[in-house]
Design a protein around this motif. Structure first.
Motif, PDB file in Angstrom:
ATOM      1  N   ASP A  47       0.835  -1.213   0.000  1.00 29.36           N
ATOM      2  CA  ASP A  47       0.000   0.000   0.000  1.00 29.36           C
ATOM      3  C   ASP A  47       0.869   1.262   0.000  1.00 29.36           C
ATOM      4  O   ASP A  47       0.606   2.215  -0.745  1.00 29.36           O
ATOM      5  N   ALA A  48       1.909   1.246   0.837  1.00 29.70           N
ATOM      6  CA  ALA A  48       2.787   2.415   0.923  1.00 29.70           C
ATOM      7  C   ALA A  48       3.538   2.632  -0.385  1.00 29.70           C
ATOM      8  O   ALA A  48       3.709   3.775  -0.839  1.00 29.70           O
ATOM      9  N   ALA A  49       3.977   1.547  -1.016  1.00 26.82           N
ATOM     10  CA  ALA A  49       4.711   1.668  -2.280  1.00 26.82           C
ATOM     11  C   ALA A  49       3.819   2.225  -3.379  1.00 26.82           C
ATOM     12  O   ALA A  49       4.241   3.086  -4.166  1.00 26.82           O
ATOM     13  N   GLU A  50       2.593   1.746  -3.451  1.00 26.17           N
ATOM     14  CA  GLU A  50       1.689   2.223  -4.498  1.00 26.17           C
ATOM     15  C   GLU A  50       1.332   3.688  -4.296  1.00 26.17           C
ATOM     16  O   GLU A  50       1.233   4.455  -5.266  1.00 26.17           O
ATOM     17  N   SER A  51       1.159   4.112  -3.052  1.00 21.58           N
ATOM     18  CA  SER A  51       0.794   5.509  -2.802  1.00 21.58           C
ATOM     19  C   SER A  51       1.966   6.457  -3.027  1.00 21.58           C
ATOM     20  O   SER A  51       1.772   7.626  -3.375  1.00 21.58           O
ATOM     21  N   SER A  52       3.195   5.946  -2.850  1.00 23.31           N
ATOM     22  CA  SER A  52       4.372   6.799  -3.003  1.00 23.31           C
ATOM     23  C   SER A  52       4.995   6.709  -4.396  1.00 23.31           C
ATOM     24  O   SER A  52       5.838   7.538  -4.749  1.00 23.31           O
ATOM     25  N   GLY A  53       4.604   5.699  -5.172  1.00 24.71           N
ATOM     26  CA  GLY A  53       5.196   5.498  -6.487  1.00 24.71           C
ATOM     27  C   GLY A  53       6.488   4.708  -6.470  1.00 24.71           C
ATOM     28  O   GLY A  53       7.145   4.541  -7.503  1.00 24.71           O
ATOM     29  N   THR A  54       6.867   4.194  -5.307  1.00 21.73           N
ATOM     30  CA  THR A  54       8.079   3.381  -5.187  1.00 21.73           C
ATOM     31  C   THR A  54       7.882   2.019  -5.841  1.00 21.73           C
ATOM     32  O   THR A  54       6.816   1.412  -5.713  1.00 21.73           O
ATOM     33  N   VAL A  55       8.887   1.539  -6.553  1.00 24.50           N
ATOM     34  CA  VAL A  55       8.860   0.173  -7.069  1.00 24.50           C
ATOM     35  C   VAL A  55       9.366  -0.737  -5.950  1.00 24.50           C
ATOM     36  O   VAL A  55      10.533  -0.679  -5.562  1.00 24.50           O
ATOM     37  N   LEU A  56       8.485  -1.557  -5.428  1.00 25.01           N
ATOM     38  CA  LEU A  56       8.782  -2.429  -4.295  1.00 25.01           C
ATOM     39  C   LEU A  56       9.105  -3.828  -4.796  1.00 25.01           C
ATOM     40  O   LEU A  56       8.327  -4.421  -5.553  1.00 25.01           O
ATOM     41  N   VAL A  57      10.260  -4.357  -4.364  1.00 27.77           N
ATOM     42  CA  VAL A  57      10.697  -5.697  -4.761  1.00 27.77           C
ATOM     43  C   VAL A  57      10.816  -6.569  -3.520  1.00 27.77           C
ATOM     44  O   VAL A  57      11.595  -6.255  -2.610  1.00 27.77           O
ATOM     45  N   PHE A  58      10.045  -7.651  -3.484  1.00 28.76           N
ATOM     46  CA  PHE A  58      10.204  -8.647  -2.431  1.00 28.76           C
ATOM     47  C   PHE A  58      11.157  -9.725  -2.951  1.00 28.76           C
ATOM     48  O   PHE A  58      10.834 -10.437  -3.906  1.00 28.76           O
ATOM     49  N   ASP A  59      12.319  -9.821  -2.338  1.00 26.49           N
ATOM     50  CA  ASP A  59      13.282 -10.859  -2.683  1.00 26.49           C
ATOM     51  C   ASP A  59      12.935 -12.094  -1.857  1.00 26.49           C
ATOM     52  O   ASP A  59      13.201 -12.148  -0.655  1.00 26.49           O
ATOM     53  N   GLU A  60      12.342 -13.091  -2.508  1.00 28.21           N
ATOM     54  CA  GLU A  60      11.859 -14.274  -1.813  1.00 28.21           C
ATOM     55  C   GLU A  60      12.725 -15.502  -2.123  1.00 28.21           C
ATOM     56  O   GLU A  60      12.222 -16.597  -2.344  1.00 28.21           O
ATOM     57  N   VAL A  97       8.161  -9.557  -7.359  1.00 29.18           N
ATOM     58  CA  VAL A  97       8.609 -10.658  -6.506  1.00 29.18           C
ATOM     59  C   VAL A  97       9.721 -11.389  -7.244  1.00 29.18           C
ATOM     60  O   VAL A  97       9.565 -11.735  -8.418  1.00 29.18           O
ATOM     61  N   THR A  98      10.843 -11.615  -6.579  1.00 24.02           N
ATOM     62  CA  THR A  98      11.916 -12.404  -7.199  1.00 24.02           C
ATOM     63  C   THR A  98      12.055 -13.741  -6.469  1.00 24.02           C
ATOM     64  O   THR A  98      11.912 -13.820  -5.246  1.00 24.02           O
ATOM     65  N   ARG A  99      12.320 -14.770  -7.249  1.00 27.86           N
ATOM     66  CA  ARG A  99      12.551 -16.123  -6.726  1.00 27.86           C
ATOM     67  C   ARG A  99      13.801 -16.683  -7.401  1.00 27.86           C
ATOM     68  O   ARG A  99      14.283 -16.156  -8.400  1.00 27.86           O
ATOM     69  N   THR A 100      14.300 -17.788  -6.860  1.00 23.58           N
ATOM     70  CA  THR A 100      15.517 -18.384  -7.410  1.00 23.58           C
ATOM     71  C   THR A 100      15.419 -19.897  -7.441  1.00 23.58           C
ATOM     72  O   THR A 100      14.699 -20.502  -6.636  1.00 23.58           O
ATOM     73  N   PHE A 101      16.163 -20.506  -8.357  1.00 18.55           N
ATOM     74  CA  PHE A 101      16.318 -21.956  -8.389  1.00 18.55           C
ATOM     75  C   PHE A 101      17.562 -22.381  -7.610  1.00 18.55           C
ATOM     76  O   PHE A 101      17.855 -23.578  -7.537  1.00 18.55           O
ATOM     77  N   SER A 102      18.287 -21.434  -7.033  1.00 11.73           N
ATOM     78  CA  SER A 102      19.560 -21.739  -6.396  1.00 11.73           C
ATOM     79  C   SER A 102      19.419 -22.390  -5.030  1.00 11.73           C
ATOM     80  O   SER A 102      20.292 -23.151  -4.609  1.00 11.73           O
ATOM     81  N   LYS A 103      18.351 -22.095  -4.310  1.00 10.79           N
ATOM     82  CA  LYS A 103      18.249 -22.513  -2.918  1.00 10.79           C
ATOM     83  C   LYS A 103      17.492 -23.839  -2.782  1.00 10.79           C
ATOM     84  O   LYS A 103      18.076 -24.901  -2.841  1.00 10.79           O
ATOM     85  N   ALA A 104      16.188 -23.780  -2.584  1.00 12.49           N
ATOM     86  CA  ALA A 104      15.438 -25.006  -2.322  1.00 12.49           C
ATOM     87  C   ALA A 104      15.478 -25.982  -3.488  1.00 12.49           C
ATOM     88  O   ALA A 104      15.420 -27.201  -3.292  1.00 12.49           O
ATOM     89  N   TRP A 105      15.602 -25.466  -4.716  1.00 10.94           N
ATOM     90  CA  TRP A 105      15.640 -26.346  -5.885  1.00 10.94           C
ATOM     91  C   TRP A 105      17.002 -26.998  -6.084  1.00 10.94           C
ATOM     92  O   TRP A 105      17.147 -27.913  -6.911  1.00 10.94           O
ATOM     93  N   GLY A 106      18.034 -26.523  -5.385  1.00  8.38           N
ATOM     94  CA  GLY A 106      19.343 -27.149  -5.461  1.00  8.38           C
ATOM     95  C   GLY A 106      20.084 -26.917  -6.759  1.00  8.38           C
ATOM     96  O   GLY A 106      20.849 -27.773  -7.201  1.00  8.38           O
ATOM     97  N   LEU A 107      19.905 -25.748  -7.378  1.00  7.06           N
ATOM     98  CA  LEU A 107      20.523 -25.463  -8.675  1.00  7.06           C
ATOM     99  C   LEU A 107      21.423 -24.228  -8.611  1.00  7.06           C
ATOM    100  O   LEU A 107      21.486 -23.435  -9.550  1.00  7.06           O
ATOM    101  N   ALA A 108      22.142 -24.063  -7.509  1.00  9.89           N
ATOM    102  CA  ALA A 108      22.959 -22.855  -7.330  1.00  9.89           C
ATOM    103  C   ALA A 108      24.007 -22.701  -8.421  1.00  9.89           C
ATOM    104  O   ALA A 108      24.339 -21.581  -8.817  1.00  9.89           O
ATOM    105  N   SER A 109      24.541 -23.798  -8.919  1.00 15.95           N
ATOM    106  CA  SER A 109      25.647 -23.723  -9.873  1.00 15.95           C
ATOM    107  C   SER A 109      25.245 -23.161 -11.228  1.00 15.95           C
ATOM    108  O   SER A 109      26.028 -22.467 -11.872  1.00 15.95           O
ATOM    109  N   VAL A 110      24.011 -23.430 -11.683  1.00 14.86           N
ATOM    110  CA  VAL A 110      23.647 -23.033 -13.048  1.00 14.86           C
ATOM    111  C   VAL A 110      23.177 -21.584 -13.145  1.00 14.86           C
ATOM    112  O   VAL A 110      23.126 -21.020 -14.232  1.00 14.86           O
ATOM    113  N   ARG A 111      22.799 -20.963 -12.019  1.00 18.48           N
ATOM    114  CA  ARG A 111      22.410 -19.551 -11.972  1.00 18.48           C
ATOM    115  C   ARG A 111      21.131 -19.283 -12.763  1.00 18.48           C
ATOM    116  O   ARG A 111      21.168 -18.923 -13.940  1.00 18.48           O
TER     117      ARG A 111
END
Length: 365
Positions: A172-185, A210-224
């Motif tokens: 809500d705060a990001a939308e009212s202020s115009g900030t681009v909010l990124v949740f690194d998940e 929202v950003t997600r990765t295959f490096s952690k729970a998926w076990g693919l840290a090497s391939v990026r």
């Protein structure tokens, strides 16, 4: 000039530990269980047939499969060389205007601040509140005109997790202020689908990434391989910036990620195993008299015993674990948290090995 970390006590370069099976890596939050079955075969087959060919610069098939899994449109997904690149791309995209600044929390993933610095933008760093994400402080900073905000959830390195009300307050705060909010998940897969509040907001058309990765729970840290989800307008702007690096996600990474998406049960097993061993690790720390914080991720923040109100010497303990027992953990002094360590959740056998080492070093029975 870059800091020479090789002079720090207990610091070992990748070259010094590569190929040494006796070293226990509990410092990078890696998945000890590996990728889904068949992934390695797929990656090898991809390399044997197409190593001389460029990858799909649009990651078209991968974006389609991600769209199906997360129930969004393909134009709401951008794929990157890990979430690290997506953080940099977001900074390059949304911090272009003179005077733009980024807001994030203190003592967390340094890539948020260094990516902003790479494009000449200052950072407003909000201190943590009892090791938790400072929602009120971030909200206030966004309303003061921040162009971009990064919120790591669960928070690295404390493991703190936002609830639904807190996520909505930030959006809500990001939308009212115009900030681009990124949740690194990057670590949300360990917490589970019940905590996907930001993703639900993306599906509802809210202006949030929202950003997600295959490096952690998926076990693919090497391939990026990482990806961002959000409204087509914001994803499209990131995509335009990314055209400067048209082949950023290689063939092997795309193939590995596609194979992983075909095995959602693997993610469930990793989450269950991580929860079980994390509980064992916390009980072990309790038995050794080491304080620690609640965590929803695959790491635990540990308090090193000190004298009175003084923090313990986490740098020395990390160094001794490495030098005497070949166990690597993350000393958090460099992040502004002296006296604390971040310990990755490994396997049960790895926790038992760590317990033996700590018992020796701390003189516990």
């Amino acid at each position: 000039m870059p800091q020479d970390r090789s002079a720090q006590p207990g610091f070992f370069t990748a070259t010094e530990i590569v190929g040494r099976e006796d070293w226990l890596r509990l410092h990078l939050n890696e998945n000890p269980y590996g990728p889904p079955p068949g992934t390695v075969d797929d990656v090898c087959a991809e390399a044997s047939r197409h190593l001389n060919r460029y990858p799909d610069s649009e990651c078209g098939l991968l974006r389609e499969r991600l769209a199906e899994r997360f129930r969004v449109a393909p134009d709401m997904i951008a794929v990157g060389n890990g979430t690290d690149e997506l953080v940099l791309l977001a900074s390059m995209t949304f911090l272009r205007e003179p005077g733009s600044c980024v807001v994030t929390t203190a003592t967390t993933f340094p890539g948020y601040v260094t990516s902003a610095a790479a494009v000449g933008a200052p950072a407003h760093v909000v201190p943590l509140v009892d090791a938790a994400i400072p929602v009120a402080g971030i909200t206030a900073a966004m309303r003061q005109g921040a162009a971009l905000a990064f919120v790591c959830n669960p928070l690295n390195p404390t493991g703190a997790l936002l609830n639904r009300e807190e996520v909505m307050q930030l959006i809500d705060a990001a939308e009212s202020s115009g900030t681009v909010l990124v949740f690194d998940e990057a670590y949300l897969d360990f917490a589970g689908p019940a905590h996907e509040f930001a993703l639900e907001a993306v599906r509802e058309g809210r202006r949030v990434l929202v950003t997600r990765t295959f490096s952690k729970a998926w076990g693919l840290a090497s391939v990026r391989a990482g990806f961002a989800l959000g409204p087509p307008e914001l994803i499209g702007r990131i995509g335009t910036t990314a055209t400067a690096l048209p082949f950023n996600v290689n063939r092997q990474a795309q193939r590995a990620a596609l194979r992983a998406l075909e095995a959602p049960e693997h993610l469930d097993r990793v989450r269950a195993d991580n929860t079980r061993v994390r509980e064992l690790l916390c009980k072990t720390l309790d038995s050794l008299g080491l304080g620690h914080w609640p965590t929803a991720a695959n790491f635990v923040m540990v308090q090193v015993p000190g004298q009175g109100a003084e923090p313990g010497d986490s740098t020395r303990l990390a160094a001794r674990l490495a030098e005497e027992h070949h166990i690597l953990v993350r000393d958090l002094t460099v992040l502004g948290l002296p006296g604390r360590l971040r310990v990755s959740v490994g396997t049960q056998a790895e926790v038992e090995r760590l317990a033996t080492a700590l018992t020796q070093l701390l003189g516990r029975r």
